[in-house]
Structure formats: structure tokens, C-alpha cells
Motif scaffolding. Structure first.
Motif, PDB file in Angstrom:
ATOM      1  N   VAL A  80     -11.961   3.382  20.010  1.00  0.00           N
ATOM      2  CA  VAL A  80     -10.957   2.495  20.605  1.00  0.00           C
ATOM      3  C   VAL A  80      -9.990   3.308  21.465  1.00  0.00           C
ATOM      4  O   VAL A  80      -9.669   2.923  22.599  1.00  0.00           O
ATOM      5  CB  VAL A  80     -10.183   1.717  19.516  1.00  0.00           C
ATOM      6  N   CYS A  81      -9.537   4.438  20.939  1.00  0.00           N
ATOM      7  CA  CYS A  81      -8.612   5.290  21.693  1.00  0.00           C
ATOM      8  C   CYS A  81      -9.226   5.747  23.014  1.00  0.00           C
ATOM      9  O   CYS A  81      -8.559   5.717  24.056  1.00  0.00           O
ATOM     10  CB  CYS A  81      -8.206   6.508  20.860  1.00  0.00           C
ATOM     11  N   LEU A  82     -10.480   6.141  22.978  1.00  0.00           N
ATOM     12  CA  LEU A  82     -11.148   6.598  24.197  1.00  0.00           C
ATOM     13  C   LEU A  82     -11.334   5.464  25.207  1.00  0.00           C
ATOM     14  O   LEU A  82     -11.132   5.655  26.409  1.00  0.00           O
ATOM     15  CB  LEU A  82     -12.497   7.237  23.868  1.00  0.00           C
ATOM     16  N   ARG A  83     -11.699   4.280  24.711  1.00  0.00           N
ATOM     17  CA  ARG A  83     -11.838   3.132  25.615  1.00  0.00           C
ATOM     18  C   ARG A  83     -10.502   2.771  26.260  1.00  0.00           C
ATOM     19  O   ARG A  83     -10.430   2.499  27.453  1.00  0.00           O
ATOM     20  CB  ARG A  83     -12.405   1.919  24.868  1.00  0.00           C
ATOM     21  N   GLU A  84      -9.449   2.779  25.462  1.00  0.00           N
ATOM     22  CA  GLU A  84      -8.115   2.470  25.992  1.00  0.00           C
ATOM     23  C   GLU A  84      -7.688   3.494  27.037  1.00  0.00           C
ATOM     24  O   GLU A  84      -7.127   3.142  28.069  1.00  0.00           O
ATOM     25  CB  GLU A  84      -7.086   2.422  24.863  1.00  0.00           C
ATOM     26  N   LYS A  85      -7.964   4.744  26.771  1.00  0.00           N
ATOM     27  CA  LYS A  85      -7.613   5.807  27.715  1.00  0.00           C
ATOM     28  C   LYS A  85      -8.368   5.617  29.029  1.00  0.00           C
ATOM     29  O   LYS A  85      -7.773   5.678  30.108  1.00  0.00           O
ATOM     30  CB  LYS A  85      -7.912   7.170  27.111  1.00  0.00           C
ATOM     31  N   ARG A  86      -9.658   5.360  28.949  1.00  0.00           N
ATOM     32  CA  ARG A  86     -10.472   5.162  30.158  1.00  0.00           C
ATOM     33  C   ARG A  86     -10.004   3.929  30.944  1.00  0.00           C
ATOM     34  O   ARG A  86      -9.900   3.960  32.159  1.00  0.00           O
ATOM     35  CB  ARG A  86     -11.947   5.026  29.803  1.00  0.00           C
ATOM     36  N   TRP A  87      -9.730   2.842  30.223  1.00  0.00           N
ATOM     37  CA  TRP A  87      -9.236   1.623  30.865  1.00  0.00           C
ATOM     38  C   TRP A  87      -7.923   1.903  31.588  1.00  0.00           C
ATOM     39  O   TRP A  87      -7.752   1.515  32.744  1.00  0.00           O
ATOM     40  CB  TRP A  87      -9.050   0.524  29.811  1.00  0.00           C
ATOM     41  N   ALA A  88      -7.006   2.586  30.912  1.00  0.00           N
ATOM     42  CA  ALA A  88      -5.699   2.873  31.497  1.00  0.00           C
ATOM     43  C   ALA A  88      -5.818   3.815  32.693  1.00  0.00           C
ATOM     44  O   ALA A  88      -5.100   3.664  33.687  1.00  0.00           O
ATOM     45  CB  ALA A  88      -4.761   3.448  30.440  1.00  0.00           C
ATOM     46  N   GLU A  89      -6.712   4.777  32.626  1.00  0.00           N
ATOM     47  CA  GLU A  89      -6.900   5.698  33.763  1.00  0.00           C
ATOM     48  C   GLU A  89      -7.426   4.944  34.988  1.00  0.00           C
ATOM     49  O   GLU A  89      -6.987   5.199  36.108  1.00  0.00           O
ATOM     50  CB  GLU A  89      -7.841   6.833  33.374  1.00  0.00           C
ATOM     51  N   THR A  90      -8.333   4.020  34.773  1.00  0.00           N
ATOM     52  CA  THR A  90      -8.848   3.205  35.872  1.00  0.00           C
ATOM     53  C   THR A  90      -7.735   2.332  36.444  1.00  0.00           C
ATOM     54  O   THR A  90      -7.544   2.248  37.662  1.00  0.00           O
ATOM     55  CB  THR A  90     -10.023   2.328  35.390  1.00  0.00           C
ATOM     56  N   LEU A  91      -6.985   1.708  35.571  1.00  0.00           N
ATOM     57  CA  LEU A  91      -5.872   0.864  35.994  1.00  0.00           C
ATOM     58  C   LEU A  91      -4.815   1.674  36.744  1.00  0.00           C
ATOM     59  O   LEU A  91      -4.271   1.205  37.753  1.00  0.00           O
ATOM     60  CB  LEU A  91      -5.260   0.186  34.773  1.00  0.00           C
ATOM     61  N   LEU A  92      -4.558   2.886  36.302  1.00  0.00           N
ATOM     62  CA  LEU A  92      -3.592   3.757  36.969  1.00  0.00           C
ATOM     63  C   LEU A  92      -4.007   4.026  38.412  1.00  0.00           C
ATOM     64  O   LEU A  92      -3.178   3.968  39.329  1.00  0.00           O
ATOM     65  CB  LEU A  92      -3.443   5.072  36.195  1.00  0.00           C
ATOM     66  N   ARG A  93      -5.286   4.284  38.630  1.00  0.00           N
ATOM     67  CA  ARG A  93      -5.781   4.501  39.996  1.00  0.00           C
ATOM     68  C   ARG A  93      -5.615   3.236  40.840  1.00  0.00           C
ATOM     69  O   ARG A  93      -5.228   3.298  42.009  1.00  0.00           O
ATOM     70  CB  ARG A  93      -7.240   4.956  39.973  1.00  0.00           C
ATOM     71  N   GLN A  94      -5.901   2.094  40.257  1.00  0.00           N
ATOM     72  CA  GLN A  94      -5.776   0.836  40.994  1.00  0.00           C
ATOM     73  C   GLN A  94      -4.322   0.554  41.375  1.00  0.00           C
ATOM     74  O   GLN A  94      -4.032   0.200  42.522  1.00  0.00           O
ATOM     75  CB  GLN A  94      -6.348  -0.316  40.163  1.00  0.00           C
ATOM     76  N   VAL A  95      -3.427   0.710  40.429  1.00  0.00           N
ATOM     77  CA  VAL A  95      -2.006   0.475  40.707  1.00  0.00           C
ATOM     78  C   VAL A  95      -1.499   1.491  41.724  1.00  0.00           C
ATOM     79  O   VAL A  95      -0.716   1.150  42.615  1.00  0.00           O
ATOM     80  CB  VAL A  95      -1.174   0.492  39.404  1.00  0.00           C
TER      81      VAL A  95
END
Length: 116
Positions: A80-95
């Protein structure tokens, strides 16, 4: 969300950013007037999310055997931690890309007042 070259890009970007932000930010008029600053604040929240995901991953790894009882249980939480980190990193690039557009051709940062 509308493409940067479309007339309603800023409006759609603002709506998307407010969806990512805490609900109380919708009442902050300055964030409506300066969507690039809203994007910058959202980026900071996402960075904090990444930090928390990494920190919790580290904590779970260190206490896996002691508190969770077995490695399988720990692995579920680590996943879960790894999925959340990957999701947030992708979102960070988008924002970040949206913020760049808002600051660039749309000029909606501090010093350039935009209408809400």
C-alpha cells in the motif's frame, strides 16, 4: 481537464486542483484568483504525502516481525505504501505541469491577478 490551448483551461485546472486540495481551501478567494499559487500549494501537499508514504514504509519494515506478527501482513502494508508513493509521484508531475502552464502562457501567479 481542458488542454492548455483551450479557452477554459484555467477554469478546468482550478477545478481539478481544488478537487485535490483540502475542502476548506475553496473558501480562500486568493487561491481562486491565483491558480498557479493553488497549484504550488497542492504540490507541497503531495510532497508531504510522498514523505509520509516513505516514512511509513520504513516504520513498517522496521517493526514487521514485532507488531504485525508475520512478514505477509507487513508486505500487504508495504505494498500500500509503495502504491501510494507511486500514485503521489505521478500526481506531483501532473500538478507541476499544470502549474508551469498556469505560470507561463496563462500568467496566473502572484503579481498577475486573474478573475475567478
Amino acid at each position: 481537464m481542458s488542454a492548455p490551448e483551450q479557452v477554459d483551461f484555467e477554469q478546468s485546472a482550478r477545478a481539478w486542483l481544488f478537487d485535490l486540495a483540502p475542502a476548506r481551501w475553496r473558501y480562500e478567494e486568493s487561491l481562486h484568483r491565483y491558480p498557479a499559487e493553488l497549484a504550488a500549494l497542492v504540490k507541497e501537499l503531495i510532497k508531504a504525502h510522498i514523505f509520509v508514504a516513505k516514512k511509513h514504509h520504513h516504520l513498517v519494515t522496521n517493526r514487521a516481525k514485532e507488531e504485525l506478527g508475520d512478514w505477509d501482513a507487513a508486505q500487504e502494508v508495504l505494498d500500500v505504501c509503495l502504491r501510494e508513493k507511486r500514485w503521489a509521484e505521478t500526481l506531483l508531475r501532473q500538478v507541476g505541469a499544470i502549474e508551469k502552464e498556469l505560470r507561463g502562457s496563462h500568467g496566473s501567479g502572484i503579481g498577475r491577478r486573474r478573475n475567478p
